[in-house]
Design a protein around this motif. Structure first.
Motif, PDB file in Angstrom:
ATOM      1  N   ARG A   1      38.019  46.133  49.692  1.00 14.83           N
ATOM      2  CA  ARG A   1      38.196  44.977  48.801  1.00 14.83           C
ATOM      3  C   ARG A   1      37.020  44.018  48.931  1.00 14.83           C
ATOM      4  N   ALA A   2      36.565  43.776  50.168  1.00 14.17           N
ATOM      5  CA  ALA A   2      35.425  42.883  50.368  1.00 14.17           C
ATOM      6  C   ALA A   2      34.151  43.463  49.761  1.00 14.17           C
ATOM      7  N   LEU A   3      33.982  44.771  49.879  1.00  9.19           N
ATOM      8  CA  LEU A   3      32.817  45.436  49.295  1.00  9.19           C
ATOM      9  C   LEU A   3      32.861  45.344  47.772  1.00  9.19           C
ATOM     10  N   THR A   4      34.048  45.535  47.196  1.00  3.95           N
ATOM     11  CA  THR A   4      34.203  45.427  45.746  1.00  3.95           C
ATOM     12  C   THR A   4      33.947  43.999  45.283  1.00  3.95           C
ATOM     13  N   ALA A   5      34.405  43.020  46.055  1.00  2.88           N
ATOM     14  CA  ALA A   5      34.170  41.616  45.701  1.00  2.88           C
ATOM     15  C   ALA A   5      32.672  41.293  45.675  1.00  2.88           C
ATOM     16  N   ALA A   6      31.943  41.806  46.664  1.00  5.91           N
ATOM     17  CA  ALA A   6      30.497  41.554  46.697  1.00  5.91           C
ATOM     18  C   ALA A   6      29.813  42.172  45.488  1.00  5.91           C
ATOM     19  N   ARG A   7      30.224  43.375  45.117  1.00  4.04           N
ATOM     20  CA  ARG A   7      29.637  44.023  43.944  1.00  4.04           C
ATOM     21  C   ARG A   7      29.972  43.247  42.674  1.00  4.04           C
ATOM     22  N   ALA A   8      31.208  42.778  42.571  1.00  4.00           N
ATOM     23  CA  ALA A   8      31.605  42.015  41.385  1.00  4.00           C
ATOM     24  C   ALA A   8      30.838  40.713  41.286  1.00  4.00           C
ATOM     25  N   ARG A   9      30.655  40.021  42.411  1.00  4.06           N
ATOM     26  CA  ARG A   9      29.899  38.752  42.376  1.00  4.06           C
ATOM     27  C   ARG A   9      28.463  38.998  41.915  1.00  4.06           C
TER      28      ARG A   9
END
Length: 258
Positions: A206-214
């Motif tokens: 989830r944290a990795l996906t959040a970084a990609r989304a940002r």
């Protein structure tokens, strides 16, 4: 959801799927893309006479020994009677079904990074290769790092926005994935999400996906798209993405010469 499915069909099929190809050939409604290493990829927006179209691709493969792998991408909402039977007759094998997910990128970003985890963009060729090797290790099966690395480097040199991100624990790569903005649209795809089994369930993906989304949002992206396995689908659903259809990659490989 109808609007999201229409957006998927309009913006995320055909040309958007084959941007990294070395060449693209049109066979009626089919888009037949070639990639380094003898790989073929077939997609389309609408399909008439599925059996005849599969036969065309089968004939193309049979006539070209340089083609060693092929993938035909199906979607469950398409009207294509007889397609699966035709693919089976042509020697294609159905892989696991994946959920096609879409949603607002903003729903993904408000996620804390777990303690002891570092999330960063992979910038150097060596870092990129290490991330892709880790994906191959987690996914098993056919290794793709050798093919993907030059493709990603070439696309980055063109400035088309593809990025690779990774999560590390004590200097060890534990989760990796790509973000791939679609030029001319407000969409980006998140691809290749792979997390080592012993690190799942800790919020790292989830944290990795959040970084990609940002990162995608900073480049003007509003919508996120993912073809998700059963590992990542529940995580993205909890973040607000919805399943608009399913897709099955049908794959073919040339038998080794006797």
């Amino acid at each position: 959801m109808t609007d999201l499915l229409a957006a998927y069909d309009t913006h995320l099929r055909t040309a958007a799927e084959v941007r990294g190809a070395t060449s693209v050939e049109r066979l009626g409604p089919l888009w037949v893309a070639r990639y380094e290493g003898g790989r073929l990829f077939v997609t389309y927006a609408e399909l008439d006479d599925p059996a005849a179209r599969v036969a065309e691709v089968a004939a193309l493969i049979a006539a070209d020994d340089s083609i060693v792998q092929a993938e035909w991408k199906t979607r469950s909402h398409d009207h294509a009677p007889g397609l699966e039977e035709a693919l089976t007759r042509a020697g294609f094998v159905a892989e696991d079904s994946e959920s096609v997910m879409l949603g607002d990128a903003d729903t993904l970003v408000d996620v804390p990074t777990p303690a002891g985890v570092t999330v960063r963009q992979m910038m150097t060729p060596a870092d990129l290769r290490a991330a892709l090797d880790m994906q191959d290790e987690v996914f098993g099966g056919t290794p793709y790092a050798e093919r993907l690395l030059p493709e990603i480097l070439e696309r980055q040199a063109r400035g088309d926005g593809v990025e690779v991100w990774a999560a590390e624990v004590d200097g060890r790569l534990v989760s990796v994935g790509r973000i791939d903005p679609i030029p001319g649209t407000a969409f980006a795809g998140i691809w290749g999400g792979a997390t080592r089994a012993e690190y799942r369930g800790r919020g790292i993906y989830r944290a990795l996906t959040a970084a990609r989304a940002r990162s995608a949002i900073s480049h003007g992206v509003r919508w996120i798209h993912s073809d998700s396995t059963e590992f990542s689908r529940p995580i993205l659903e909890r973040a607000g993405l919805v399943t608009v259809t399913t897709t099955v990659p049908w794959t073919w490989e040339r038998s080794p010469a006797a």
